[in-house]
Enzyme design. Structure first.
Site, PDB file in Angstrom:
ATOM      1  N   GLU A  72       0.822  -1.203   0.000  1.00  0.00           N
ATOM      2  CA  GLU A  72       0.000   0.000   0.000  1.00  0.00           C
ATOM      3  C   GLU A  72       0.857   1.255   0.000  1.00  0.00           C
ATOM      4  OE1 GLU A  72      -4.004  -1.655   2.169  1.00  0.00           O
ATOM      5  OE2 GLU A  72      -2.412  -0.904   3.441  1.00  0.00           O
ATOM      6  N   CYS A  99       3.292   8.370   1.131  1.00  0.00           N
ATOM      7  CA  CYS A  99       3.920   7.412   2.038  1.00  0.00           C
ATOM      8  C   CYS A  99       4.064   6.091   1.276  1.00  0.00           C
ATOM      9  CB  CYS A  99       3.027   7.238   3.270  1.00  0.00           C
ATOM     10  SG  CYS A  99       3.617   5.986   4.419  1.00  0.00           S
ATOM     11  N   CYS A 103       6.485  -7.344   7.082  1.00  0.00           N
ATOM     12  CA  CYS A 103       7.598  -6.812   7.877  1.00  0.00           C
ATOM     13  C   CYS A 103       7.983  -7.874   8.903  1.00  0.00           C
ATOM     14  CB  CYS A 103       7.154  -5.545   8.604  1.00  0.00           C
ATOM     15  SG  CYS A 103       8.479  -4.692   9.505  1.00  0.00           S
ATOM     16  N   CYS A 159       6.720  -5.427  15.726  1.00  0.00           N
ATOM     17  CA  CYS A 159       6.275  -4.447  16.727  1.00  0.00           C
ATOM     18  C   CYS A 159       4.823  -4.779  17.122  1.00  0.00           C
ATOM     19  CB  CYS A 159       6.350  -3.031  16.158  1.00  0.00           C
ATOM     20  SG  CYS A 159       8.028  -2.558  15.668  1.00  0.00           S
ATOM     21  N   CYS A 188       1.625  -2.728  15.668  1.00  0.00           N
ATOM     22  CA  CYS A 188       1.565  -2.425  14.237  1.00  0.00           C
ATOM     23  C   CYS A 188       0.856  -3.528  13.459  1.00  0.00           C
ATOM     24  CB  CYS A 188       2.978  -2.241  13.693  1.00  0.00           C
ATOM     25  SG  CYS A 188       3.019  -1.897  11.923  1.00  0.00           S
ATOM     26  N   GLY A 235       6.727  -2.238   6.060  1.00  0.00           N
ATOM     27  CA  GLY A 235       8.104  -2.731   6.056  1.00  0.00           C
ATOM     28  C   GLY A 235       9.076  -1.858   6.822  1.00  0.00           C
ATOM     29  N   GLU A 236      10.261  -2.418   7.083  1.00  0.00           N
ATOM     30  CA  GLU A 236      11.350  -1.686   7.730  1.00  0.00           C
ATOM     31  C   GLU A 236      12.375  -1.354   6.627  1.00  0.00           C
ATOM     32  OE1 GLU A 236      12.459  -0.133  10.498  1.00  0.00           O
ATOM     33  OE2 GLU A 236      14.234   0.129   9.255  1.00  0.00           O
ATOM     34  N   SER A 262      11.941   6.490   7.621  1.00  0.00           N
ATOM     35  CA  SER A 262      11.615   6.195   9.016  1.00  0.00           C
ATOM     36  C   SER A 262      12.067   4.783   9.376  1.00  0.00           C
ATOM     37  CB  SER A 262      10.103   6.325   9.217  1.00  0.00           C
ATOM     38  OG  SER A 262       9.759   5.984  10.543  1.00  0.00           O
ATOM     39  N   SER A 275      11.541   5.675  15.068  1.00  0.00           N
ATOM     40  CA  SER A 275      10.371   5.294  15.858  1.00  0.00           C
ATOM     41  C   SER A 275      10.851   4.853  17.231  1.00  0.00           C
ATOM     42  CB  SER A 275       9.612   4.161  15.157  1.00  0.00           C
ATOM     43  OG  SER A 275       9.231   4.582  13.863  1.00  0.00           O
ATOM     44  N   LEU A 276      10.811   5.770  18.183  1.00  0.00           N
ATOM     45  CA  LEU A 276      11.351   5.468  19.513  1.00  0.00           C
ATOM     46  C   LEU A 276      10.293   4.741  20.350  1.00  0.00           C
ATOM     47  CD1 LEU A 276      13.936   5.778  21.154  1.00  0.00           C
ATOM     48  CD2 LEU A 276      13.024   7.933  22.041  1.00  0.00           C
ATOM     49  N   ASN A 277       9.179   5.388  20.547  1.00  0.00           N
ATOM     50  CA  ASN A 277       7.975   4.736  21.096  1.00  0.00           C
ATOM     51  C   ASN A 277       8.053   4.287  22.552  1.00  0.00           C
ATOM     52  OD1 ASN A 277       6.934   5.092  18.564  1.00  0.00           O
ATOM     53  ND2 ASN A 277       7.170   2.982  17.918  1.00  0.00           N
ATOM     54  N   ASN A 280      -3.315   4.211  16.519  1.00  0.00           N
ATOM     55  CA  ASN A 280      -4.410   3.936  15.580  1.00  0.00           C
ATOM     56  C   ASN A 280      -4.830   2.479  15.742  1.00  0.00           C
ATOM     57  OD1 ASN A 280      -4.466   6.493  14.191  1.00  0.00           O
ATOM     58  ND2 ASN A 280      -2.500   5.899  13.300  1.00  0.00           N
ATOM     59  N   CYS A 318      -0.908   5.443  10.176  1.00  0.00           N
ATOM     60  CA  CYS A 318       0.308   4.766  10.633  1.00  0.00           C
ATOM     61  C   CYS A 318      -0.026   3.425  11.253  1.00  0.00           C
ATOM     62  CB  CYS A 318       1.020   5.581  11.697  1.00  0.00           C
ATOM     63  SG  CYS A 318       1.530   7.192  11.152  1.00  0.00           S
TER      64      CYS A 318
HETATM   65  N1  SAH Z   1       9.392   0.384   9.999  1.00  0.00           N
HETATM   66  C1  SAH Z   1       9.467   1.812   9.936  1.00  0.00           C
HETATM   67  C2  SAH Z   1       8.396   2.465   9.079  1.00  0.00           C
HETATM   68  C3  SAH Z   1       6.993   1.928   9.167  1.00  0.00           C
HETATM   69  S1  SAH Z   1       6.068   2.283  10.626  1.00  0.00           S
HETATM   70  C4  SAH Z   1       9.449   2.377  11.331  1.00  0.00           C
HETATM   71  O1  SAH Z   1       9.287   1.628  12.289  1.00  0.00           O
HETATM   72  O2  SAH Z   1       9.659   3.589  11.485  1.00  0.00           O
HETATM   73  C5  SAH Z   1       5.715   4.013  10.521  1.00  0.00           C
HETATM   74  C6  SAH Z   1       5.341   4.651  11.852  1.00  0.00           C
HETATM   75  O3  SAH Z   1       4.044   4.203  12.282  1.00  0.00           O
HETATM   76  C7  SAH Z   1       6.304   4.294  12.973  1.00  0.00           C
HETATM   77  O4  SAH Z   1       6.671   5.454  13.681  1.00  0.00           O
HETATM   78  C8  SAH Z   1       5.461   3.393  13.877  1.00  0.00           C
HETATM   79  O5  SAH Z   1       5.902   3.484  15.206  1.00  0.00           O
HETATM   80  C9  SAH Z   1       4.078   3.934  13.666  1.00  0.00           C
HETATM   81  N2  SAH Z   1       3.000   2.994  13.972  1.00  0.00           N
HETATM   82  C10 SAH Z   1       2.984   1.673  13.747  1.00  0.00           C
HETATM   83  N3  SAH Z   1       1.813   1.140  14.141  1.00  0.00           N
HETATM   84  C11 SAH Z   1       1.056   2.168  14.602  1.00  0.00           C
HETATM   85  C12 SAH Z   1      -0.276   2.272  15.119  1.00  0.00           C
HETATM   86  N4  SAH Z   1      -1.068   1.205  15.203  1.00  0.00           N
HETATM   87  N5  SAH Z   1      -0.716   3.497  15.491  1.00  0.00           N
HETATM   88  C13 SAH Z   1       0.057   4.585  15.362  1.00  0.00           C
HETATM   89  N6  SAH Z   1       1.311   4.557  14.854  1.00  0.00           N
HETATM   90  C14 SAH Z   1       1.808   3.349  14.494  1.00  0.00           C
END
Ligand code: SAH
Length: 360
Positions: A103, A116, A123, A127, A130, A170-171, A202, A225-227, A301, A344
């Site tokens: 997508e 995007c 992937c 995570c 995701c 994907g990463e 990213s 993506s620190l999170n 999300n 996201c």
């Molecule tokens: N693999 C890469 C790019 C794809 S994810 C990465 O990790 O950066 C893109 C962004 O979406 C990342 O910052 C991730 O933390 C965020 N993300 C993933 N799942 C999400 C969700 N369910 N709600 C909000 N953000 C999310």
């Protein structure tokens, strides 16, 4: 369905031109005894005039044109479905030659039109928050398939594309070579000609690859993506943290070369009760101290099977204010396209329409 045949069955020996960098073509032309400026002529036809037929490249010799025709084809992902969101964004479901689906999401915001794009089908980073992770890794995309998402959407979008974010499925750094070649084509003055300010990659934090990217001289924007702010939580929600813990990641980022007035972006998905407390915000402020950066807060999300929830608005604003009071630039990222599962972490390449629609 009236599509050019090459999209479906390119000869196995043919190379997709859209995956070919200037360096590749230079090498080939040298071996053919062609002058280097011919490379620019071909790129100019393809990327400036959008010509996808070597016969039309009239400033090249007939002999060169026929050699090019034997060597290359122009293959783009096929648009299977477009889903428009109430907020103006459009999700594209794209099918690749072997049937794999990815997508891309087009998001307008005033004059800025951001696309995007995806770098892998599925992937393997796993995570926990995701949706793409639920697919596992199906396969890496080629350079042509990465760049082809931009070209296929551009063919469909009259309003154009001004920015690219490599943040879809994907990463990107787990598919390093093809992604770097695609980035080179995006910013090349001979190809897509995007300013390096308008391209952002990213990553979930593959430190060895971030160090390698630092040496490529590309200068596209980097988002991380620190999170989470402590390793126990990050280990749990992002398994890559067991290999590259927070301190290792931040050490590498301190050495990442940034041009003047450029900043890193830290993305932080807010998960209620997991990483959204005042203490988290304070720890985040401490961790990022001294780094040229901004912070994007992304309220979680939701998707089908997810166990998480986004925090309430008060909590989100409190978290943001703690960082603002410590002089960080902090943005709350809008959930663009959440109604079409285009936000996201919601990309999973599912078809929403009935297959029957294609036969009407
Ligand atoms: N693999 C890469 C790019 C794809 S994810 C990465 O990790 O950066 C893109 C962004 O979406 C990342 O910052 C991730 O933390 C965020 N993300 C993933 N799942 C999400 C969700 N369910 N709600 C909000 N953000 C999310």
């Amino acid at each position: 369905m009236g599509m050019p045949i090459y999209r479906f069955c390119p000869s196995l020996k043919m190379i997709n031109f859209f995956g070919t960098t200037e360096a590749h073509l230079n090498e080939l032309f040298t071996s053919w005894g062609e002058k280097p400026y011919r490379v620019h002529q071909v790129f100019n036809w393809v990327y400036n005039y959008r010509v996808r037929d070597f016969d039309a490249m009239t400033n090249l010799s007939k002999a060169l044109r026929s050699k090019l025709k034997e060597t290359f084809h122009f293959g783009l992902p096929r648009v299977v479905e477009t889903s428009p969101s109430y907020d103006g964004s459009v999700k594209y479901l794209l099918q690749l030659d072997d049937g794999a689906r990815v997508e891309a999401v087009w998001m307008p915001a005033g004059p800025r039109k951001t696309l995007c794009i995806s770098t892998q089908a599925g992937c393997r980073m796993a995570c926990s928050f995701c949706q793409t992770a639920t697919l596992g890794l199906q396969r890496n995309l080629s350079t042509a398939e990465i760049l082809g998402q931009y070209l296929a959407v551009l063919d469909d979008q009259e309003e154009g594309i001004t920015n690219i974010v490599v943040m879809g499925m994907g990463e990107p750094l787990d598919n390093y070579g093809p992604v770097v070649d695609a980035l080179r084509l995006m910013v090349s003055p001979q190809a897509l000609r995007l300013s390096t300010r308008r391209v952002t990659l990213s990553t979930s934090g593959l430190v060895d690859k971030i160090d390698r990217l630092a040496g490529e001289g590309l200068h596209v924007n980097l988002a991380i993506s620190l999170n989470a702010t402590d390793n126990t939580v990050r280990d749990r929600i992002m398994p890559i943290n067991r290999k590259y813990p927070i301190e290792t990641l931040l050490d590498s980022l301190k050495n990442f070369p940034l041009k003047a007035n450029r900043r890193l972006t830290f993305e932080y998905v807010l998960l209620e009760g997991i990483n959204d407390t005042d203490s988290d915000a304070l720890r985040l402020a401490r961790l990022l101290r001294g780094l040229a950066c901004k912070v994007n807060l992304i309220p979680f999300n939701a998707f089908g099977t997810s166990v998480y929830r986004p925090p309430g608005e008060d909590r989100i604003l409190a978290f943001q204010n703690i960082l603002i009071s410590r002089n960080y630039s902090v943005f709350i990222r809008k959930n663009r396209g959440s109604d079409i599962l285009g936000a996201c972490g919601q990309l999973a390449a599912q078809t929403t329409a009935s297959p029957l629609q294609y036969f009407n």
